[in-house]
Design a protein around this motif. Structure first.
Motif, PDB file in Angstrom:
ATOM      1  N   GLU A  86       0.859  -1.183   0.000  1.00  0.00           N
ATOM      2  CA  GLU A  86       0.000   0.000   0.000  1.00  0.00           C
ATOM      3  C   GLU A  86       0.898   1.237   0.000  1.00  0.00           C
ATOM      4  O   GLU A  86       1.808   1.344   0.811  1.00  0.00           O
ATOM      5  CB  GLU A  86      -0.905   0.026   1.235  1.00  0.00           C
ATOM      6  N   GLY A  88       1.049   5.742  -0.737  1.00  0.00           N
ATOM      7  CA  GLY A  88       0.286   6.946  -0.444  1.00  0.00           C
ATOM      8  C   GLY A  88       0.757   7.593   0.842  1.00  0.00           C
ATOM      9  O   GLY A  88       1.530   7.006   1.601  1.00  0.00           O
ATOM     10  N   ILE A  93      -3.521   7.816   4.833  1.00  0.00           N
ATOM     11  CA  ILE A  93      -3.960   6.503   4.386  1.00  0.00           C
ATOM     12  C   ILE A  93      -4.921   5.882   5.400  1.00  0.00           C
ATOM     13  O   ILE A  93      -4.702   5.982   6.619  1.00  0.00           O
ATOM     14  CB  ILE A  93      -2.745   5.574   4.144  1.00  0.00           C
ATOM     15  N   ASN A 143       5.594   8.835   0.756  1.00  0.00           N
ATOM     16  CA  ASN A 143       4.484   8.201   0.041  1.00  0.00           C
ATOM     17  C   ASN A 143       4.653   6.695  -0.167  1.00  0.00           C
ATOM     18  O   ASN A 143       3.815   6.071  -0.805  1.00  0.00           O
ATOM     19  CB  ASN A 143       4.212   8.895  -1.304  1.00  0.00           C
ATOM     20  N   PRO A 192      -3.228   3.827  -4.038  1.00  0.00           N
ATOM     21  CA  PRO A 192      -3.817   4.966  -3.310  1.00  0.00           C
ATOM     22  C   PRO A 192      -4.996   5.606  -4.025  1.00  0.00           C
ATOM     23  O   PRO A 192      -5.848   6.223  -3.372  1.00  0.00           O
ATOM     24  CB  PRO A 192      -2.664   5.971  -3.195  1.00  0.00           C
ATOM     25  N   PHE A 193      -5.061   5.425  -5.335  1.00  0.00           N
ATOM     26  CA  PHE A 193      -6.077   6.153  -6.096  1.00  0.00           C
ATOM     27  C   PHE A 193      -7.468   5.526  -5.962  1.00  0.00           C
ATOM     28  O   PHE A 193      -8.446   6.086  -6.435  1.00  0.00           O
ATOM     29  CB  PHE A 193      -5.633   6.279  -7.557  1.00  0.00           C
ATOM     30  N   LEU A 196      -7.894   7.817  -2.364  1.00  0.00           N
ATOM     31  CA  LEU A 196      -7.527   9.225  -2.311  1.00  0.00           C
ATOM     32  C   LEU A 196      -8.588  10.069  -3.021  1.00  0.00           C
ATOM     33  O   LEU A 196      -8.909   9.830  -4.180  1.00  0.00           O
ATOM     34  CB  LEU A 196      -6.156   9.420  -2.966  1.00  0.00           C
ATOM     35  N   ASN A 201      -9.233  14.661   0.912  1.00  0.00           N
ATOM     36  CA  ASN A 201      -7.831  14.566   1.316  1.00  0.00           C
ATOM     37  C   ASN A 201      -7.047  15.819   0.966  1.00  0.00           C
ATOM     38  O   ASN A 201      -7.387  16.540   0.029  1.00  0.00           O
ATOM     39  CB  ASN A 201      -7.179  13.354   0.660  1.00  0.00           C
ATOM     40  N   THR A 203      -3.735  15.662   0.201  1.00  0.00           N
ATOM     41  CA  THR A 203      -2.845  15.273  -0.892  1.00  0.00           C
ATOM     42  C   THR A 203      -3.636  15.219  -2.193  1.00  0.00           C
ATOM     43  O   THR A 203      -4.661  14.535  -2.278  1.00  0.00           O
ATOM     44  CB  THR A 203      -2.215  13.907  -0.612  1.00  0.00           C
ATOM     45  N   ARG A 205      -4.503  14.146  -5.929  1.00  0.00           N
ATOM     46  CA  ARG A 205      -4.296  12.970  -6.758  1.00  0.00           C
ATOM     47  C   ARG A 205      -3.281  13.233  -7.877  1.00  0.00           C
ATOM     48  O   ARG A 205      -2.369  12.428  -8.117  1.00  0.00           O
ATOM     49  CB  ARG A 205      -5.627  12.510  -7.368  1.00  0.00           C
ATOM     50  N   LEU A 208       0.322  13.371  -6.520  1.00  0.00           N
ATOM     51  CA  LEU A 208       0.854  12.058  -6.170  1.00  0.00           C
ATOM     52  C   LEU A 208       1.169  11.252  -7.422  1.00  0.00           C
ATOM     53  O   LEU A 208       2.221  10.621  -7.529  1.00  0.00           O
ATOM     54  CB  LEU A 208      -0.150  11.305  -5.295  1.00  0.00           C
ATOM     55  N   ARG A 209       0.275  11.285  -8.396  1.00  0.00           N
ATOM     56  CA  ARG A 209       0.494  10.563  -9.640  1.00  0.00           C
ATOM     57  C   ARG A 209       1.753  11.043 -10.345  1.00  0.00           C
ATOM     58  O   ARG A 209       2.558  10.247 -10.845  1.00  0.00           O
ATOM     59  CB  ARG A 209      -0.714  10.721 -10.568  1.00  0.00           C
TER      60      ARG A 209
END
Length: 267
Positions: A86, A88, A93, A143, A192-193, A196, A201, A203, A205, A208-209
């Motif tokens: 996992e 993120g 999380i 992450n 995470p997607f 998220l 949140n 953070t 998306r 993070l991507r």
């Protein structure tokens, strides 16, 4: 000397390729996969290669009956290779996903291992246990904290067991791969997607991507897995070797540098 080796997580990735390579080198392999649908293709591939010393079985670590059955098999080396991840931000999380990651990567392999080594001690058998850890077992990038913390835990258990079981002639070893391109890390980066949410949140998306995509675009994020597989084929059956095995050497050097710098890390 030929060994019998039980490998978990041999349905794909490192485990599958190394299981076939180890069998080609003359060792007897019990290659286990989490789901039954992976077992028949494994058997068929081994048969096509003429590997009569290759046995494919189901071993779902979440099934206590599967674990109990495997603990009764006769083998010389247990390679705890199965795992999941996992990713993120740790501060956001969902905790149930953290628990799940620890269950699969830490608690269930420990249950399997305890049963195996206790049987070996009762029988006077001098076996070996190998854990697939990670470069992430020795440092923590943002992450990736949930996944790599499970590998930190495995490192601690392995180090303790090495000391505890030495008197019984049972050897313990870890393998610490870098970010090889097997699909495992990429799958973890997608996880995470599913939770998220930009409406809940902090953070984003997209941010993070981009961070994940930027890493996978680098040479360090997309290394050829054959290098690691070749090392695994040699390390796992061996009677001697290093306790910790980081591959490639450049990652080992990076980790050593990181650990030295940690002493001067300031808040």
């Amino acid at each position: 000397m030929s060994k019998t080796i039980l490998i978990t997580g041999a349905g794909s990735g490192f485990g599958k390729a190394a299981a076939i390579g180890i069998a080609k080198n003359g060792h007897t392999v019990i290659a286990t996969a989490q789901v039954s649908s992976q077992v028949t293709p494994l058997r068929e591939e081994a048969a096509a290669l003429g590997l009569k010393n290759f046995r494919a079985e189901r071993l779902d670590l979440t099934d206590p009956y599967d674990i109990r059955q495997a603990q009764g098999w006769d083998f010389d080396i247990l390679w705890n290779n199965a795992g999941m991840g996992e990713a993120g931000p740790v501060w956001e999380i969902p905790i149930d996903l953290v628990r799940k990651n620890y269950e699969v990567n830490v608690f269930l392999p420990l249950i399997l291992t305890q049963g195996v080594v206790q049987k070996w001690v009762r029988e006077g058998k001098k076996g070996k246990v190998v854990f697939t850890s990670s470069m992430g077992g020795l440092f923590t990038p943002a992450n990736w904290g949930t996944y790599v913390s499970t590998k930190h835990a495995l490192e601690a258990f392995a180090e303790a067991m090495q000391q505890e079981l030495a008197a019984y002639g049972i050897k313990i070893q870890t393998i610490n791969p870098g970010a090889y391109y097997t699909g495992y890390n990429e799958t973890m980066a997608d996880n995470p997607f599913r939770w998220l949410d930009d409406s809940k949140n902090f953070t984003r998306r997209a941010d993070l991507r981009k961070g994940f995509d930027d890493f996978f675009a680098t040479p360090e994020g997309k290394m050829d897995p054959k290098e690691m597989i070749d090392h695994m084929i040699e390390i796992v059956p061996a009677d001697t070797g290093k306790f910790r095995n980081v591959v490639p050497k450049a990652i080992e050097n990076m980790l050593k540098d990181h650990q030295l710098k940690a002493w001067e890390n300031r808040i």
